[in-house]
Structure formats: structure tokens, C-alpha cells
Design a protein around this motif. Structure first.
Motif, PDB file in Angstrom:
ATOM      1  N   UNK A   1       1.020   1.701  -0.955  1.00 30.41           N
ATOM      2  CA  UNK A   1       0.742   0.852   0.189  1.00 30.41           C
ATOM      3  C   UNK A   1      -0.539   0.081  -0.097  1.00 30.41           C
ATOM      4  N   UNK A   2      -0.555  -1.208   0.204  1.00 32.37           N
ATOM      5  CA  UNK A   2      -1.740  -2.024  -0.057  1.00 32.37           C
ATOM      6  C   UNK A   2      -2.744  -1.867   1.082  1.00 32.37           C
ATOM      7  N   UNK A   3      -4.037  -2.060   0.782  1.00 34.28           N
ATOM      8  CA  UNK A   3      -5.039  -1.910   1.844  1.00 34.28           C
ATOM      9  C   UNK A   3      -4.728  -2.818   3.040  1.00 34.28           C
ATOM     10  N   UNK A   4      -4.236  -4.017   2.777  1.00 36.10           N
ATOM     11  CA  UNK A   4      -3.731  -4.898   3.842  1.00 36.10           C
ATOM     12  C   UNK A   4      -2.663  -5.789   3.218  1.00 36.10           C
ATOM     13  N   UNK A   5      -1.768  -6.356   4.048  1.00 37.71           N
ATOM     14  CA  UNK A   5      -0.702  -7.195   3.478  1.00 37.71           C
ATOM     15  C   UNK A   5      -1.285  -8.406   2.747  1.00 37.71           C
ATOM     16  N   UNK A   6      -0.676  -8.761   1.637  1.00 39.91           N
ATOM     17  CA  UNK A   6      -1.155  -9.913   0.875  1.00 39.91           C
ATOM     18  C   UNK A   6      -0.068 -10.988   0.805  1.00 39.91           C
ATOM     19  N   UNK A   7      -0.521 -12.220   0.707  1.00 38.18           N
ATOM     20  CA  UNK A   7       0.377 -13.366   0.609  1.00 38.18           C
ATOM     21  C   UNK A   7       0.476 -13.762  -0.858  1.00 38.18           C
ATOM     22  N   UNK A   8       1.702 -13.743  -1.411  1.00 39.49           N
ATOM     23  CA  UNK A   8       1.877 -14.006  -2.847  1.00 39.49           C
ATOM     24  C   UNK A   8       2.999 -15.027  -3.047  1.00 39.49           C
ATOM     25  N   UNK A   9       2.667 -16.312  -2.977  1.00 42.66           N
ATOM     26  CA  UNK A   9       3.717 -17.343  -3.016  1.00 42.66           C
ATOM     27  C   UNK A   9       4.457 -17.387  -4.342  1.00 42.66           C
TER      28      UNK A   9
END
Ligand code: C5P
Length: 274
Positions: free
Chosen positions: A140-148
Motif C-alpha cells: 500500500x502506498x503512503x498516499x495515492x499517486x497519479x501516474x499518467x
């Protein structure tokens, strides 16, 4: 369908023109991963995907959390086809606004999987977003990330790009808006899914601009074709979770060999007949 002009066939969806400002999007039972469309359809898949998209549009769009305008016109899709063709589109179609599509896939990840996990192992980052050391497959990531991601040349996989590369393509203000909206959509959806025992590991949104230039959520949304759906009860960091989506097909395509080549390195499939 013969009662509407065919605009084009995607790997899974067929689009028909309804006048010059709307599209009838029909979700077939085809299944595809990477750039391969499998020969064998999955009965009922198109209906299931449509129901899931409609569920999320309702929950996240103007009638629900109102996080973003959506492409649905609100009309009954069956009303635009000839009576003898209504059965054919029933339950598997959406009547949508014709938009100018933005040529970037808006991927949000809450967990490390797929190309995110592959990239992290090489660079400790995904799409230029740095991540803490020591993460594992499915962490699980520390917070959601945006990866286009951007559509690559025909027959190639989409390629992950940095936020700056996205901004260079479509403009910084629009890129920022898409990033912010995508993360909010993901957070709202994954919070709801968690209450039903599902972890949405990652997902992909697509956006377009309407005639007034309004950013609009389009295409399918939060389906198991565009997302990884993990059952929470069997989640374990470091392991490949079972997945209620088409991950099994990706895994198979990456390992199966045909004519001495992996399935996903085959020449592109022939164009489907009109
Ligand atoms: O394969 P990757 O890890 O980059 O995929 C991230 C997420 O984006 C997955 O949920 C996948 O289903 C979705 N995706 C998609 N269409 C693409 C690329 C990714 O729906 N062309």
C-alpha cells in the motif's frame, strides 16, 4: 447494429454516431489485455462492465459526490436504435456526449502493482513520483499517486510518462486539474469499495472536453477492465493477490508462448470487420 453509423471499434467497445453530438457506446463481451484481443468472448462481460460504470458514474458524478461532470446524457440508449435492435444494446450501452478526448490515461495507484511495481524496482519511483524505499509487490502506498500514461505507437503498450511530460502535451493547468480530480475520484471510490471488502489497487480514468471546454469524465469508469480489484480478505503485502479483474489474462499473456514468441509480442491483430 445497422440503424446507426459505426464510428469505430475499440478493443472492447463499439461506438456509433447519434447525430453529430452524441455517441452510443456499446460494450461487447470481448476481452483484451495489452494489445491483444482474445478470440473467445466472455458471455455477460459487457453488461457487467456497463452496470459497474453506471454505478460509479451515479455515485461520483453530479447525482452523487459531484466530483466531476460525466459524459452520460441521461437519455435511454435504447431510444436511439431501431426497435428490432433494442435487445442487442440492452444493458450494455451508454448514450454519451461526443467529447474531444484528452490523449492521456489518468492512472491513480493506491498500491504497487503492474507497471508501477516494475518501475519502482528499477527507479524507486513511478512516473517520476519518488516513493519510500523498501516497498514490496502489492504494498500500500503512503498516499495515492497519479501516474499518467500515453498511448504509444500502434501495437505498442501504453507508456508511463511523468507529470511534466503530460503537462507539456496538454498544458499545465489542464494536467493539474486532471490529476486533482483523478485522485479525488480514486479516493472516494476506494473508500466505498473498502466498505464492501474490495481494495481498488489502481485504476485508469479518461477525460474529454465538451463543446464548452468543460472537463468531463468519459469512457468506462472503475471497472475491472480499467482497475485492479483485490479481495481485502486475502490481501498480503509481497504476494500477488488474487484479483477480481483481468490480471489473470495479463499474467497468462506475459508467460504464454505462441510460435516461439510471447503472446504480447505478437504482431497486432487484424482490424475487425465493420
Ligand atoms: O499496467 P499498469 O500497472 O500500468 O496499470 C495500472 C492501472 O491502469 C490498472 O488498473 C489497469 O487496469 C489500468 N490501465 C488501463 N488501460 C491501460 C493501462 C492501464 O485500464 N491502457
Amino acid at each position: 447494429l445497422t440503424s446507426l453509423p459505426l464510428l469505430g471499434r475499440g478493443k472492447v467497445r463499439d461506438n456509433y454516431a447519434v447525430g453529430d453530438d452524441r455517441i452510443l457506446m456499446v460494450t461487447t463481451d470481448r476481452i483484451s489485455a495489452f494489445d491483444v484481443v482474445m478470440g473467445e468472448p466472455i458471455p455477460g462481460k459487457g453488461e457487467l462492465l456497463t452496470r459497474l460504470s453506471l454505478f460509479w458514474f451515479d455515485r461520483l458524478g453530479p447525482r452523487g459526490a459531484n466530483l466531476c461532470p460525466i459524459h452520460l446524457t441521461g437519455e435511454d440508449p435504447e431510444s436511439v436504435v431501431a426497435p428490432q435492435e433494442r435487445e442487442q444494446v440492452r444493458g450494455r450501452s451508454m448514450l454519451v456526449k461526443r467529447l474531444q478526448p484528452i490523449p492521456v490515461e489518468a492512472v491513480v495507484r493506491g498500491y504497487l502493482a503492474g507497471s508501477g511495481w516494475k518501475e519502482y524496482q528499477q527507479t524507486q519511483a513511478v512516473c517520476g513520483v519518488p516513493l519510500p524505499p523498501g516497498l514490496r509487490n502489492a504494498s500500500r502506498l503512503p498516499r495515492p499517486i497519479f501516474t499518467p500514461a500515453a498511448k504509444a505507437a500502434v501495437g505498442e503498450h501504453d507508456e508511463n510518462i511523468t507529470f511534466d511530460a503530460m503537462a507539456a502535451r496538454i498544458g499545465g493547468a489542464l494536467a493539474e486539474r486532471i490529476r486533482d480530480v483523478s485522485i479525488r475520484l480514486y479516493e472516494a471510490a476506494s473508500a466505498y469499495a473498502a466498505t464492501r471488502g474490495i481494495l481498488i489497487a489502481d485504476t485508469k480514468f479518461e477525460f474529454g472536453l465538451d463543446a464548452d471546454g468543460t472537463l468531463t469524465l468519459m469512457d468506462e469508469v472503475l471497472t475491472p477492465d480499467s482497475s485492479r480489484y483485490w479481495p481485502a480478505e486475502s490481501y498480503a503485502e509481497g504476494a500477488n493477490p488474487p484479483s477480481f479483474d483481468k490480471q489473470y489474462l495479463r499474467d497468462w499473456l506475459e508467460t504464454a508462448q505462441v510460435d516461439g514468441r510471447p503472446w504480447n509480442k505478437q504482431p497486432p491483430p487484424p482490424k475487425l470487420p465493420a
